[in-house]
Motif scaffolding. Structure first.
Motif, PDB file in Angstrom:
ATOM      1  N   GLU A 197      41.863  46.221  37.995  1.00 28.09           N
ATOM      2  CA  GLU A 197      42.277  44.654  37.961  1.00 28.09           C
ATOM      3  C   GLU A 197      41.125  43.797  39.269  1.00 28.09           C
ATOM      4  O   GLU A 197      40.917  42.708  39.432  1.00 28.09           O
ATOM      5  CB  GLU A 197      43.959  44.941  38.527  1.00 28.09           C
ATOM      6  CG  GLU A 197      44.778  44.897  37.594  1.00 28.09           C
ATOM      7  CD  GLU A 197      45.905  45.454  37.786  1.00 28.09           C
ATOM      8  OE1 GLU A 197      47.260  45.168  36.988  1.00 28.09           O
ATOM      9  OE2 GLU A 197      46.251  45.577  39.362  1.00 28.09           O
TER      10      GLU A 197
ATOM     11  N   ARG B  81      49.420  40.630  38.711  1.00 25.16           N
ATOM     12  CA  ARG B  81      48.638  40.635  40.246  1.00 25.16           C
ATOM     13  C   ARG B  81      46.988  40.608  39.521  1.00 25.16           C
ATOM     14  O   ARG B  81      46.724  39.877  40.504  1.00 25.16           O
ATOM     15  CB  ARG B  81      49.098  42.730  40.416  1.00 25.16           C
ATOM     16  CG  ARG B  81      50.036  43.273  40.211  1.00 25.16           C
ATOM     17  CD  ARG B  81      49.839  44.865  40.551  1.00 25.16           C
ATOM     18  NE  ARG B  81      49.214  45.166  40.000  1.00 25.16           N
ATOM     19  CZ  ARG B  81      50.085  46.201  38.621  1.00 25.16           C
ATOM     20  NH1 ARG B  81      51.715  45.463  38.608  1.00 25.16           N
ATOM     21  NH2 ARG B  81      49.101  46.942  37.856  1.00 25.16           N
ATOM     22  N   LEU B  82      46.689  41.046  38.689  1.00 19.41           N
ATOM     23  CA  LEU B  82      45.741  40.055  38.048  1.00 19.41           C
ATOM     24  C   LEU B  82      44.831  38.994  38.274  1.00 19.41           C
ATOM     25  O   LEU B  82      44.543  38.117  39.513  1.00 19.41           O
ATOM     26  CB  LEU B  82      44.849  40.622  36.890  1.00 19.41           C
ATOM     27  CG  LEU B  82      43.365  40.265  35.762  1.00 19.41           C
ATOM     28  CD1 LEU B  82      42.896  40.976  37.078  1.00 19.41           C
ATOM     29  CD2 LEU B  82      43.390  40.555  35.149  1.00 19.41           C
TER      30      LEU B  82
ATOM     31  N   ILE C 101      47.547  47.068  42.775  1.00 15.76           N
ATOM     32  CA  ILE C 101      46.788  46.380  42.664  1.00 15.76           C
ATOM     33  C   ILE C 101      45.736  48.438  42.135  1.00 15.76           C
ATOM     34  O   ILE C 101      45.222  49.457  43.227  1.00 15.76           O
ATOM     35  CB  ILE C 101      45.397  45.509  43.889  1.00 15.76           C
ATOM     36  CG1 ILE C 101      46.681  44.749  44.197  1.00 15.76           C
ATOM     37  CG2 ILE C 101      44.443  45.530  42.916  1.00 15.76           C
ATOM     38  CD1 ILE C 101      45.711  43.457  45.169  1.00 15.76           C
ATOM     39  N   ARG C 102      45.128  47.807  41.211  1.00 18.15           N
ATOM     40  CA  ARG C 102      45.058  48.952  40.206  1.00 18.15           C
ATOM     41  C   ARG C 102      43.507  48.296  40.465  1.00 18.15           C
ATOM     42  O   ARG C 102      42.985  47.394  40.962  1.00 18.15           O
ATOM     43  CB  ARG C 102      45.247  48.672  39.116  1.00 18.15           C
ATOM     44  CG  ARG C 102      46.132  49.330  38.093  1.00 18.15           C
ATOM     45  CD  ARG C 102      46.542  49.626  36.804  1.00 18.15           C
ATOM     46  NE  ARG C 102      47.918  49.823  36.025  1.00 18.15           N
ATOM     47  CZ  ARG C 102      48.643  49.265  35.790  1.00 18.15           C
ATOM     48  NH1 ARG C 102      48.455  47.950  35.966  1.00 18.15           N
ATOM     49  NH2 ARG C 102      49.764  49.970  35.345  1.00 18.15           N
TER      50      ARG C 102
ATOM     51  N   ALA D 120      38.546  41.205  39.342  1.00 20.60           N
ATOM     52  CA  ALA D 120      38.888  39.853  39.919  1.00 20.60           C
ATOM     53  C   ALA D 120      37.817  39.393  40.888  1.00 20.60           C
ATOM     54  O   ALA D 120      37.344  38.293  41.457  1.00 20.60           O
ATOM     55  CB  ALA D 120      39.866  40.275  41.707  1.00 20.60           C
TER      56      ALA D 120
END
Length: 365
Positions: free
Chosen positions: A216, A2-3, A212-213, A220
């Motif tokens: 993260e 995801r990151l 998404i955390r 980003a």
């Protein structure tokens, strides 16, 4: 995974924004060039009016010395002092050199003969520089005349040596200061604009409801700015060579400490984005904070010339420490054994800002 996708998305979004690309390119290249040529403290061709009441060979040599150095240009040769005042009032002359009668005779007799130098003080900085040039020229003339005097006398000769900038030009400082300022503006403006733009179009809410955390998403939004800031420094290094600024220290050390400095700037950018609802608000708040940091950093005036209170406040400016690091690495060639107090200051300033930005970012809607 995801990151990595988020980082990829942010980089794509950055390279598809021609305005941001041009802004960063402008800050690190064109603005540096403009300021290096326009903000130099060395002044040339200052208009000088001369009243030579003596008309002797010695007085003519003195006038020639004023003009030959390039600091002054002869604006007018006047017959009396009364004619000089209109030149100063109209701005046709910045200064007036008045050489009295019997200047040469008193000079060779060894008596004290006073010269008069009138300066337009409406611009205090320019007047101070012109006064300094005049004193240097008169002192050089006096020393040369004393060598022509055949009478033996005891003399003391001072040999001055200027370190790190032997030519005593302001270009080196201006170029490095503008590169440091460009790093601050990039680090603050880019994350602030990126986050606020997501808030304006509503995509940040969409990202919040995905798997998404928050951490993260925060990485980003900040790490690409860090990478972009480091890459953007590289073109400015070519300008360093163009202007002949020496690189006596370690460039890897400079890039490492630049990354540390950018963390402080990024933290400020996220804090601005947290309290801004529109891009216009973010930009206004950004410049509201940038100017005090710039003025307290020593880029405009030396920190030592500020009042004591402002000198103490300047310690909290990351730009002040980064400027000292930049000057130390490029001009003095020093390493961490000298720069560690400034590097530690960047850590003390930058880490709380970055962590505070993360805590505020977690509470964004």
């Amino acid at each position: 995974m995801r990151l990595r996708s988020l980082l990829h998305k942010e980089l794509i979004q950055f390279f598809r924004d021609p305005v941001v690309l041009f802004l960063i390119f402008w800050l690190y290249t064109i603005e540096v060039v403009i300021c290096a040529y326009a903000l130099g403290m060395e002044m040339r061709d200052l208009p000088l009016a001369v009243v030579d009441a003596d008309g002797s060979p010695a007085s003519r040599r003195l006038v020639d010395d004023f003009i030959a150095g390039g600091n002054f240009r002869l604006a007018a040769h006047l017959r009396d002092v009364a004619a000089a005042e209109p030149y100063l009032e109209r701005g046709e002359a910045l200064a007036v050199l008045i050489i009295p009668v019997d200047f040469e005779r008193e000079l060779y007799r060894g008596g004290g003969q006073a010269l008069q130098f009138l300066v337009d003080g409406s611009n205090a900085n320019t007047a101070a520089v012109a006064r300094g040039y005049a004193l240097q020229t008169v002192e050089a003339f006096r020393m040369r005349q004393s060598t022509l005097d055949e009478r033996p006398r005891a003399t003391v000769t001072a040999q001055l040596r200027t370190w790190y900038n032997p030519d005593q030009t302001n270009v080196n400082f201006t170029v490095l200061a503008m590169i440091a300022l460009a790093g601050l503006m990039t680090g603050v403006v880019h994350p602030a604009a990126s986050i606020v733009r997501e808030k304006e179009v509503g995509t940040i809410e969409q990202l919040m409801v995905t798997p998404i955390r928050r951490g993260e998403l925060f990485i980003a939004k900040t790490v690409p700015t860090l990478l972009i800031g480091l890459v953007a420094v590289l073109p400015s290094l070519a300008l360093v060579g163009w202007f002949g600024v020496p690189v006596r220290g370690s460039l890897p050390l400079f890039l490492a400490l630049t990354a540390l400095f950018l963390l402080s700037a990024i933290g400020l950018g996220v804090l601005v984005a947290a309290v801004s609802r529109t891009l216009q608000q973010a930009l206004l708040l950004t410049f509201f904070g940038l100017f005090p940091l710039m003025f307290l950093s020593g880029t405009m005036v030396p920190v030592e010339s500020m009042p004591n209170l402002l000198q103490q406040l300047s310690v909290a400016s990351p730009l002040r420490h980064y400027l000292e690091i930049t000057l130390g690495i490029f001009l003095k060639g020093v390493g961490m054994e000298i720069l560690w107090p400034h590097a530690l200051a960047l850590v003390v300033i930058g880490m709380p800002l970055y962590l505070g930005a993360w805590l505020i970012f977690r509470r964004l809607p």
